[in-house]
Design a protein around this motif. Structure first.
Motif, PDB file in Angstrom:
ATOM      1  N   THR A  63       0.856  -1.186   0.000  1.00  0.00           N
ATOM      2  CA  THR A  63       0.000   0.000   0.000  1.00  0.00           C
ATOM      3  C   THR A  63       0.888   1.231   0.000  1.00  0.00           C
ATOM      4  OG1 THR A  63      -1.800  -1.117   1.170  1.00  0.00           O
ATOM      5  CG2 THR A  63      -1.755   1.290   1.268  1.00  0.00           C
ATOM      6  N   VAL A  64       0.625   2.122  -0.939  1.00  0.00           N
ATOM      7  CA  VAL A  64       1.429   3.340  -1.050  1.00  0.00           C
ATOM      8  C   VAL A  64       1.098   4.255   0.124  1.00  0.00           C
ATOM      9  CG1 VAL A  64       1.998   5.332  -2.486  1.00  0.00           C
ATOM     10  CG2 VAL A  64       1.473   3.119  -3.555  1.00  0.00           C
ATOM     11  N   THR A  65       2.135   4.723   0.805  1.00  0.00           N
ATOM     12  CA  THR A  65       1.940   5.578   1.977  1.00  0.00           C
ATOM     13  C   THR A  65       2.397   7.014   1.754  1.00  0.00           C
ATOM     14  OG1 THR A  65       4.079   4.849   2.852  1.00  0.00           O
ATOM     15  CG2 THR A  65       2.102   3.679   3.613  1.00  0.00           C
ATOM     16  N   ARG A  66       3.310   7.206   0.776  1.00  0.00           N
ATOM     17  CA  ARG A  66       3.837   8.559   0.574  1.00  0.00           C
ATOM     18  C   ARG A  66       4.208   8.768  -0.882  1.00  0.00           C
ATOM     19  NH1 ARG A  66       9.071  11.504   1.804  1.00  0.00           N
ATOM     20  NH2 ARG A  66      10.051   9.486   2.108  1.00  0.00           N
ATOM     21  N   TYR A  67       3.689   9.827  -1.462  1.00  0.00           N
ATOM     22  CA  TYR A  67       4.074  10.257  -2.804  1.00  0.00           C
ATOM     23  C   TYR A  67       5.272  11.175  -2.638  1.00  0.00           C
ATOM     24  CZ  TYR A  67       3.612  12.265  -7.508  1.00  0.00           C
ATOM     25  OH  TYR A  67       3.839  12.667  -8.811  1.00  0.00           O
ATOM     26  N   ILE A  68       6.412  10.812  -3.225  1.00  0.00           N
ATOM     27  CA  ILE A  68       7.625  11.599  -2.993  1.00  0.00           C
ATOM     28  C   ILE A  68       7.829  12.646  -4.078  1.00  0.00           C
ATOM     29  CG2 ILE A  68      10.134  11.503  -2.700  1.00  0.00           C
ATOM     30  CD1 ILE A  68       9.756   8.668  -1.564  1.00  0.00           C
ATOM     31  N   THR A  69       7.933  12.195  -5.320  1.00  0.00           N
ATOM     32  CA  THR A  69       8.163  13.152  -6.407  1.00  0.00           C
ATOM     33  C   THR A  69       7.816  12.526  -7.753  1.00  0.00           C
ATOM     34  OG1 THR A  69       9.812  14.669  -7.378  1.00  0.00           O
ATOM     35  CG2 THR A  69      10.588  12.487  -6.749  1.00  0.00           C
ATOM     36  N   PRO A  70       7.324  13.313  -8.701  1.00  0.00           N
ATOM     37  CA  PRO A  70       7.092  12.763 -10.041  1.00  0.00           C
ATOM     38  C   PRO A  70       8.416  12.548 -10.770  1.00  0.00           C
ATOM     39  CG  PRO A  70       6.627  15.113 -10.030  1.00  0.00           C
ATOM     40  CD  PRO A  70       6.912  14.725  -8.599  1.00  0.00           C
ATOM     41  N   LEU A  71       8.447  11.547 -11.616  1.00  0.00           N
ATOM     42  CA  LEU A  71       9.611  11.292 -12.463  1.00  0.00           C
ATOM     43  C   LEU A  71       9.207  11.715 -13.872  1.00  0.00           C
ATOM     44  CD1 LEU A  71      10.526   7.774 -11.023  1.00  0.00           C
ATOM     45  CD2 LEU A  71      11.568   9.968 -10.446  1.00  0.00           C
ATOM     46  N   ARG A  72       9.406  12.958 -14.178  1.00  0.00           N
ATOM     47  CA  ARG A  72       8.786  13.549 -15.358  1.00  0.00           C
ATOM     48  C   ARG A  72       9.446  13.152 -16.673  1.00  0.00           C
ATOM     49  NH1 ARG A  72       4.784  17.156 -14.413  1.00  0.00           N
ATOM     50  NH2 ARG A  72       4.534  17.862 -12.267  1.00  0.00           N
ATOM     51  N   GLY A 102       6.562   9.602 -20.048  1.00  0.00           N
ATOM     52  CA  GLY A 102       5.385  10.242 -20.612  1.00  0.00           C
ATOM     53  C   GLY A 102       4.134  10.022 -19.783  1.00  0.00           C
ATOM     54  N   SER A 103       4.123   8.987 -18.938  1.00  0.00           N
ATOM     55  CA  SER A 103       2.928   8.681 -18.162  1.00  0.00           C
ATOM     56  C   SER A 103       3.044   9.139 -16.704  1.00  0.00           C
ATOM     57  CB  SER A 103       2.652   7.176 -18.208  1.00  0.00           C
ATOM     58  OG  SER A 103       3.768   6.461 -17.707  1.00  0.00           O
ATOM     59  N   LEU A 104       3.990  10.029 -16.434  1.00  0.00           N
ATOM     60  CA  LEU A 104       4.179  10.582 -15.088  1.00  0.00           C
ATOM     61  C   LEU A 104       4.308   9.517 -14.006  1.00  0.00           C
ATOM     62  CD1 LEU A 104       1.894  13.747 -14.837  1.00  0.00           C
ATOM     63  CD2 LEU A 104       4.364  13.638 -15.078  1.00  0.00           C
ATOM     64  N   PRO A 105       5.241   8.590 -14.140  1.00  0.00           N
ATOM     65  CA  PRO A 105       5.519   7.706 -13.010  1.00  0.00           C
ATOM     66  C   PRO A 105       6.048   8.534 -11.847  1.00  0.00           C
ATOM     67  CG  PRO A 105       7.277   7.539 -14.626  1.00  0.00           C
ATOM     68  CD  PRO A 105       6.208   8.393 -15.247  1.00  0.00           C
ATOM     69  N   ALA A 106       6.077   7.946 -10.674  1.00  0.00           N
ATOM     70  CA  ALA A 106       6.499   8.706  -9.496  1.00  0.00           C
ATOM     71  C   ALA A 106       7.366   7.857  -8.587  1.00  0.00           C
ATOM     72  CB  ALA A 106       5.278   9.185  -8.715  1.00  0.00           C
ATOM     73  N   LEU A 107       8.203   8.525  -7.842  1.00  0.00           N
ATOM     74  CA  LEU A 107       8.904   7.873  -6.746  1.00  0.00           C
ATOM     75  C   LEU A 107       7.992   7.924  -5.530  1.00  0.00           C
ATOM     76  CD1 LEU A 107      11.548   6.577  -5.713  1.00  0.00           C
ATOM     77  CD2 LEU A 107      12.287   8.881  -5.049  1.00  0.00           C
ATOM     78  N   ALA A 108       7.747   6.766  -4.930  1.00  0.00           N
ATOM     79  CA  ALA A 108       6.812   6.697  -3.809  1.00  0.00           C
ATOM     80  C   ALA A 108       7.338   5.717  -2.769  1.00  0.00           C
ATOM     81  CB  ALA A 108       5.428   6.258  -4.291  1.00  0.00           C
ATOM     82  N   GLU A 109       6.781   5.823  -1.573  1.00  0.00           N
ATOM     83  CA  GLU A 109       7.129   4.905  -0.482  1.00  0.00           C
ATOM     84  C   GLU A 109       5.898   4.101  -0.118  1.00  0.00           C
ATOM     85  OE1 GLU A 109      10.148   5.603   3.051  1.00  0.00           O
ATOM     86  OE2 GLU A 109       8.204   6.509   3.510  1.00  0.00           O
ATOM     87  N   ALA A 110       6.128   2.842   0.284  1.00  0.00           N
ATOM     88  CA  ALA A 110       5.011   1.963   0.618  1.00  0.00           C
ATOM     89  C   ALA A 110       5.083   1.521   2.074  1.00  0.00           C
ATOM     90  CB  ALA A 110       5.010   0.747  -0.304  1.00  0.00           C
ATOM     91  N   ASP A 111       4.081   0.771   2.474  1.00  0.00           N
ATOM     92  CA  ASP A 111       3.989   0.376   3.882  1.00  0.00           C
ATOM     93  C   ASP A 111       5.012  -0.670   4.293  1.00  0.00           C
ATOM     94  OD1 ASP A 111       2.875  -1.650   2.404  1.00  0.00           O
ATOM     95  OD2 ASP A 111       1.023  -1.809   3.560  1.00  0.00           O
ATOM     96  N   ASP A 112       5.846  -1.143   3.356  1.00  0.00           N
ATOM     97  CA  ASP A 112       6.960  -2.025   3.732  1.00  0.00           C
ATOM     98  C   ASP A 112       8.250  -1.228   3.909  1.00  0.00           C
ATOM     99  OD1 ASP A 112       7.446  -1.316   1.124  1.00  0.00           O
ATOM    100  OD2 ASP A 112       7.671  -3.364   0.366  1.00  0.00           O
ATOM    101  N   ASP A 113       8.142   0.114   3.866  1.00  0.00           N
ATOM    102  CA  ASP A 113       9.255   1.049   4.047  1.00  0.00           C
ATOM    103  C   ASP A 113      10.252   1.064   2.894  1.00  0.00           C
ATOM    104  OD1 ASP A 113       8.288   1.947   6.513  1.00  0.00           O
ATOM    105  OD2 ASP A 113       9.343   0.370   7.608  1.00  0.00           O
ATOM    106  N   PHE A 114       9.917   0.439   1.769  1.00  0.00           N
ATOM    107  CA  PHE A 114      10.753   0.511   0.579  1.00  0.00           C
ATOM    108  C   PHE A 114      10.243   1.610  -0.349  1.00  0.00           C
ATOM    109  CE2 PHE A 114      11.705  -4.030   1.627  1.00  0.00           C
ATOM    110  CZ  PHE A 114      13.081  -3.887   1.760  1.00  0.00           C
TER     111      PHE A 114
END
Length: 264
Positions: free
Chosen positions: A11-20, A23-35
């Motif tokens: 489960t995604v817990t934190r949106y960190i930053t877009p990886l622009r 073209g589909s705006l992937p993002a760097l995010a953190e999940a509930d496993d702390d990765f």
């Protein structure tokens, strides 16, 4: 919801930053496993079809022994993103509620540079074979979609593969296409062992393995509006596309060989 147990769900817990750069705006995010993960959204671009292509392409690459980041199903709660200030990103997060796809973030990895790093001819041939097989249009000099991490080559970003599924017509004809765009592949100049790569790959990709990989597609991604097929029929179409393409690999193999001859 039925998910294959071979892929974890986070489960995604934190949106960190877009990886622009994507073209589909992937993002760097953190999940509930702390990765940390590179998160691909079903609400972006080509929607769930891009996620399906990413999933199938990545897991076929893994089956062939390539280094690819761990894939996980990534759940976005309906409340996630409501506080995001960027309206475009907030809309993307809201339209991506539910199950998305994420790749383990390789911290410190650098983009592969073909000028700096020479790839072994057999490895290059195997990667060219893979991308011909899955019709991946996006491993070029402009955008290699490969990383160097701990001095090893890693393959990423297969979401532009399987472009037949955007039209979803004449599956068997599409499966037998030579894939002329292989001429733009970044590793084609080094791919001098394509026949060896073909033999190697066909030994590993059994029908059972292909069905196992296709079965990873979650049911949530198979509710396609405007299509007559049910979920199982859609999965079977992907399976048959891969089986027919594998059985007729000499078609795309010859195309790659001819494209390479034209380069050198």
């Amino acid at each position: 919801m039925k998910n294959n147990p071979e892929l974890r769900t986070v489960t995604v817990t934190r949106y960190i930053t877009p990886l622009r750069e994507g073209g589909s705006l992937p993002a760097l995010a953190e999940a509930d496993d702390d990765f940390k993960y590179v998160l691909k959204f079903k609400g972006a671009g080509h929607g769930v079809k891009a996620l399906i292509a990413e999933l199938l392409g990545c897991e076929i690459a893994r089956a062939l022994g390539f280094k690819v980041p761990e894939l996980v199903y990534a759940n976005l709660d309906e409340a996630f993103g409501r506080t995001e200030a960027d309206e475009e990103i907030q809309d993307l997060l809201q339209s991506s509620q539910g199950l998305n796809l994420a790749l383990h973030f390789l911290s410190g990895a650098i983009n592969f540079d073909p000028v700096v790093t020479q790839v072994d001819p057999l490895l290059a041939s195997k990667i060219v074979w893979l991308d011909s097989f899955i019709t991946n249009v996006d491993r070029t000099f402009r955008n290699t979609n490969m990383l160097m991490w701990h001095k090893e080559l890693w393959l990423i970003d297969h979401g532009a593969s399987f472009y037949f599924h955007h039209s979803w017509t004449n599956m068997e004809k599409q499966a037998k296409t030579p894939f002329a765009l292989i001429k733009d592949h970044v590793l084609l100049p080094q791919a001098s062992k394509l026949e060896e790569a073909d033999l190697f790959s066909k030994q590993l990709l059994s029908e059972e393995k292909i069905r196992q990989i296709v079965d990873l597609i979650p049911e949530e991604w198979l509710n396609w509006e405007g299509y007559d097929e049910n979920m199982q029929e859609i999965k079977e179409t992907y399976t048959q596309f891969l089986l027919v393409r594998l059985e007729n690999s000499e078609i795309f193999l010859k195309e790659a060989q001819n494209a390479r001859k034209a380069l050198i």
